[in-house]
Design an enzyme around this catalytic site. Structure first.
Site, short mmCIF file in Angstrom:
data_model
loop_
_atom_site.label_atom_id
_atom_site.label_comp_id
_atom_site.label_asym_id
_atom_site.label_seq_id
_atom_site.Cartn_x
_atom_site.Cartn_y
_atom_site.Cartn_z
N ASP A 134 -7.12 19.62 -15.35
CA ASP A 134 -6.96 20.82 -14.52
C ASP A 134 -7.82 21.96 -15.06
OD1 ASP A 134 -5.46 22.37 -12.31
OD2 ASP A 134 -5.16 23.58 -14.11
N LYS A 160 -9.49 25.26 -6.76
CA LYS A 160 -9.95 24.05 -7.41
C LYS A 160 -8.75 23.31 -8.01
CE LYS A 160 -8.82 25.12 -11.51
NZ LYS A 160 -8.18 24.40 -12.54
N SER A 174 4.78 31.81 1.79
CA SER A 174 5.44 31.48 0.54
C SER A 174 6.87 31.05 0.83
CB SER A 174 5.44 32.70 -0.39
OG SER A 174 6.24 32.40 -1.52
N ILE A 196 -1.84 32.01 -9.96
CA ILE A 196 -3.23 32.40 -9.72
C ILE A 196 -3.35 33.35 -8.52
CG2 ILE A 196 -3.93 30.45 -8.23
CD1 ILE A 196 -5.95 32.12 -11.10
P1 NAP Z 1 1.74 27.63 -9.57
O1 NAP Z 1 1.98 29.05 -9.93
O2 NAP Z 1 2.57 26.58 -10.22
O3 NAP Z 1 1.92 27.38 -8.02
C1 NAP Z 1 1.34 28.21 -7.04
C2 NAP Z 1 2.25 28.28 -5.83
O4 NAP Z 1 2.04 27.14 -5.00
C3 NAP Z 1 3.75 28.26 -6.11
O5 NAP Z 1 4.20 29.51 -6.52
C4 NAP Z 1 4.30 27.85 -4.77
O6 NAP Z 1 4.28 28.97 -3.94
C5 NAP Z 1 3.23 26.91 -4.24
N1 NAP Z 1 3.61 25.50 -4.40
C6 NAP Z 1 3.87 24.83 -5.55
N2 NAP Z 1 4.18 23.55 -5.29
C7 NAP Z 1 4.10 23.42 -3.95
C8 NAP Z 1 4.33 22.35 -3.06
N3 NAP Z 1 4.68 21.14 -3.51
N4 NAP Z 1 4.16 22.56 -1.74
C9 NAP Z 1 3.80 23.78 -1.29
N5 NAP Z 1 3.57 24.84 -2.09
C10 NAP Z 1 3.73 24.65 -3.39
O7 NAP Z 1 0.22 27.23 -9.76
P2 NAP Z 1 -1.07 28.12 -10.07
O8 NAP Z 1 -1.25 28.21 -11.54
O9 NAP Z 1 -1.05 29.36 -9.28
O10 NAP Z 1 -2.20 27.10 -9.57
C11 NAP Z 1 -2.45 26.87 -8.19
C12 NAP Z 1 -3.84 26.28 -8.06
O11 NAP Z 1 -4.77 27.22 -8.60
C13 NAP Z 1 -4.04 24.97 -8.84
O12 NAP Z 1 -4.85 24.09 -8.11
C14 NAP Z 1 -4.75 25.42 -10.11
O13 NAP Z 1 -5.59 24.40 -10.63
C15 NAP Z 1 -5.57 26.58 -9.60
N6 NAP Z 1 -5.91 27.56 -10.65
C16 NAP Z 1 -4.96 28.06 -11.48
C17 NAP Z 1 -5.34 28.93 -12.50
C18 NAP Z 1 -4.32 29.54 -13.44
O14 NAP Z 1 -4.74 30.28 -14.37
N7 NAP Z 1 -3.04 29.32 -13.26
C19 NAP Z 1 -6.67 29.29 -12.66
C20 NAP Z 1 -7.59 28.81 -11.77
C21 NAP Z 1 -7.20 27.94 -10.77
P3 NAP Z 1 5.50 29.51 -3.09
O15 NAP Z 1 6.69 29.42 -3.97
O16 NAP Z 1 5.02 30.87 -2.82
O17 NAP Z 1 5.62 28.67 -1.87
#
Ligand code: NAP
Length: 296
Positions: free
Chosen positions: A167, A89, A35, A13
Site C-alpha cells: 500500500d 491509489k 459517507s 486521507i
Molecule cells: P480509511 O481511513 O481506512 O478509509 C477511508 C474511508 O473509506 C472510511 O472512512 C470509510 O468511509 C470508507 N470505507 C472503508 N471501507 C469501506 C468499504 N468496505 N466500503 C465502502 N467504504 C469504505 O483509509 P484511508 O487511509 O483514508 O485510505 C483510503 C485510500 O487512500 C486507500 O486506497 C489508501 O491507499 C489511499 N491513501 C491513503 C493515505 C494515508 O495516508 N492514509 C495516503 C495516500 C493514499 P465512510 O465511513 O465515510 O463511509
C-alpha cells in the site's frame, strides 16, 4: 464558475488531504460527500453513492477516497451515471477491474484518473529530466515505515486486495515508473506474510532492466520511529538520492486536483497501471515466508 465535486469515503486521507486540496482550488467546489458514518461541517452528505447520484445530477465529478476493495463497484456506478471519476491509489484490486473501468469510461465518454500522488512530490519532474540523458547503473528503493503509526487500526490493509506493505510501497513504484526512461519488469520477490494475515508486512523485489542496471526495492512495515522513504540512483556519471516526507503530500494532492480539472476539461482518461502491474507480478512470482503474527 467552479466545478461541483463529491468526495466518497470520509476517512484518513479524505480529511488529511482531499478536503484541503479541493478547498484550496478555485476550480473545484466540494458540493457533497458520501459517507456511511461521517460528515463534513457545512457539506451535504449522502449515506450511499446511489442516493447522491439520484439527488445531485449537477455534480459531474466523483472522487473516491475509499480503500481499493470496494472501489470498482463505486467507480462503475458513477461512470454509468455519466460522472467523471478520480481514483485514489491503487486504482483497484486487480489489473482486469482497472482495465474494465477504463473501457467503461471511454465508452461513456467520461474522464477517469488513476492518481499516483507520490509522482507529484517536489523533485520528481527534475529527476525524470535528469535521468533522460544518463544511463542508469543501479536503482535502490528503501520504503520503510511503522504500520501502527501510518495505518492505525486499518484492518483492510491486511485483507486480500489491501496490498499490505505494498500500500505504501506502490508509491515508490509509481515514482520509479514515472522517472525511469525505459520500462523494467519484476523477476523475483520475497514476501514476508504474518501467520495471521493475508498480505505482506515486508517485501524484497528485483527487477530486470533492459540495459542491465541493478534495480531493487525493500519495503518494510516493521520500521520503528521515523519513516524511511528514499530512492538512490547511480548512473554512468553521477548519482541522485531522492528522499521524501509526509509534508510534501499537501502539494501532491493539490497537483492531483489540478490535473483532474484538466482531464475533465479535455474529456480524457489517465489510467497508467504500471505501478499496479509490478505489485500484481510480485504477488504472482513472490516467494512467501510466514512470519510472526501481527496485532495492532
Ligand atoms: P480509511 O481511513 O481506512 O478509509 C477511508 C474511508 O473509506 C472510511 O472512512 C470509510 O468511509 C470508507 N470505507 C472503508 N471501507 C469501506 C468499504 N468496505 N466500503 C465502502 N467504504 C469504505 O483509509 P484511508 O487511509 O483514508 O485510505 C483510503 C485510500 O487512500 C486507500 O486506497 C489508501 O491507499 C489511499 N491513501 C491513503 C493515505 C494515508 O495516508 N492514509 C495516503 C495516500 C493514499 P465512510 O465511513 O465515510 O463511509
Amino acid at each position: 464558475m467552479s466545478r461541483q465535486i463529491a468526495l466518497v469515503g470520509i476517512g484518513k486521507i479524505a480529511r488529511d488531504q482531499h478536503i484541503p486540496a479541493i478547498e484550496a482550488d478555485p476550480e473545484w467546489s466540494l458540493a457533497a460527500t458520501v459517507s456511511r458514518h461521517a460528515s463534513v461541517d457545512g457539506v451535504e452528505n449522502h449515506r450511499t453513492l446511489d442516493a447522491l447520484l439520484a439527488a445531485r445530477p449537477d455534480i459531474d465529478t466523483i472522487s473516491l477516497a475509499i480503500p481499493a476493495q470496494p472501489r470498482f463497484d463505486y467507480a462503475r456506478l458513477a461512470i454509468e451515471a455519466g460522472r467523471h471519476v478520480m481514483l485514489e491509489k491503487p486504482p483497484g484490486v486487480s489489473m482486469a477491474e482497472c482495465q474494465n473501468l477504463e473501457v467503461l469510461a471511454r465508452r461513456r465518454g467520461v474522464s477517469l484518473y488513476a492518481t499516483w500522488h507520490a509522482r507529484h512530490a517536489e523533485g520528481i519532474a527534475e529527476a525524470r529530466d535528469w535521468l533522460a540523458t544518463r544511463t542508469v547503473k543501479r536503482l535502490q528503493i528503501h520504503w520503510k515505515e511503522d504500520v501502527r503509526m501510518w495505518h492505525p487500526g486499518q484492518e483492510w490493509v491486511w485483507e486480500p486486495g489491501g496490498l499490505g506493505v505494498f500500500d505504501p510501497g506502490i508509491n515508490a513504484l509509481s515514482i520509479m515508473t514515472g522517472i525511469l526512461p525505459v520500462p523494467v519488469h519484476l523477476t523475483e520477490a520475497t514476501l514476508h506474510v504474518p501467520a495471521n494475515r493475508q498480505t505482506p508486512i515486508a517485501a524484497s523485489l528485483c527487477f530486470h532492466h533492459p540495459d542491465g542496471a541493478e534495480v531493487q526495492a525493500e519495503f518494510d512495515w516493521r520500521q520503528s520511529g521515523d519513516p524511511l522513504w528514499e530512492i538512490m540512483i547511480e548512473t554512468d556519471d553521477d548519482s541522485l538520492d531522492l528522499s521524501f516526507g509526509a509534508a510534501s503530500m499537501d502539494i501532491e494532492y493539490r497537483r492531483l486536483y489540478r490535473h483532474m480539472a484538466q482531464l475533465v476539461g479535455d474529456a480524457t482518461v489517465d489510467m497508467d497501471l504500471s505501478p499496479l502491474t509490478h505489485v500484481a507480478d510480485a504477488f504472482m512470482l513472490g516467494r512467501r515466508i510466514s512470519t510472526e503474527p501481527f496485532f495492532f
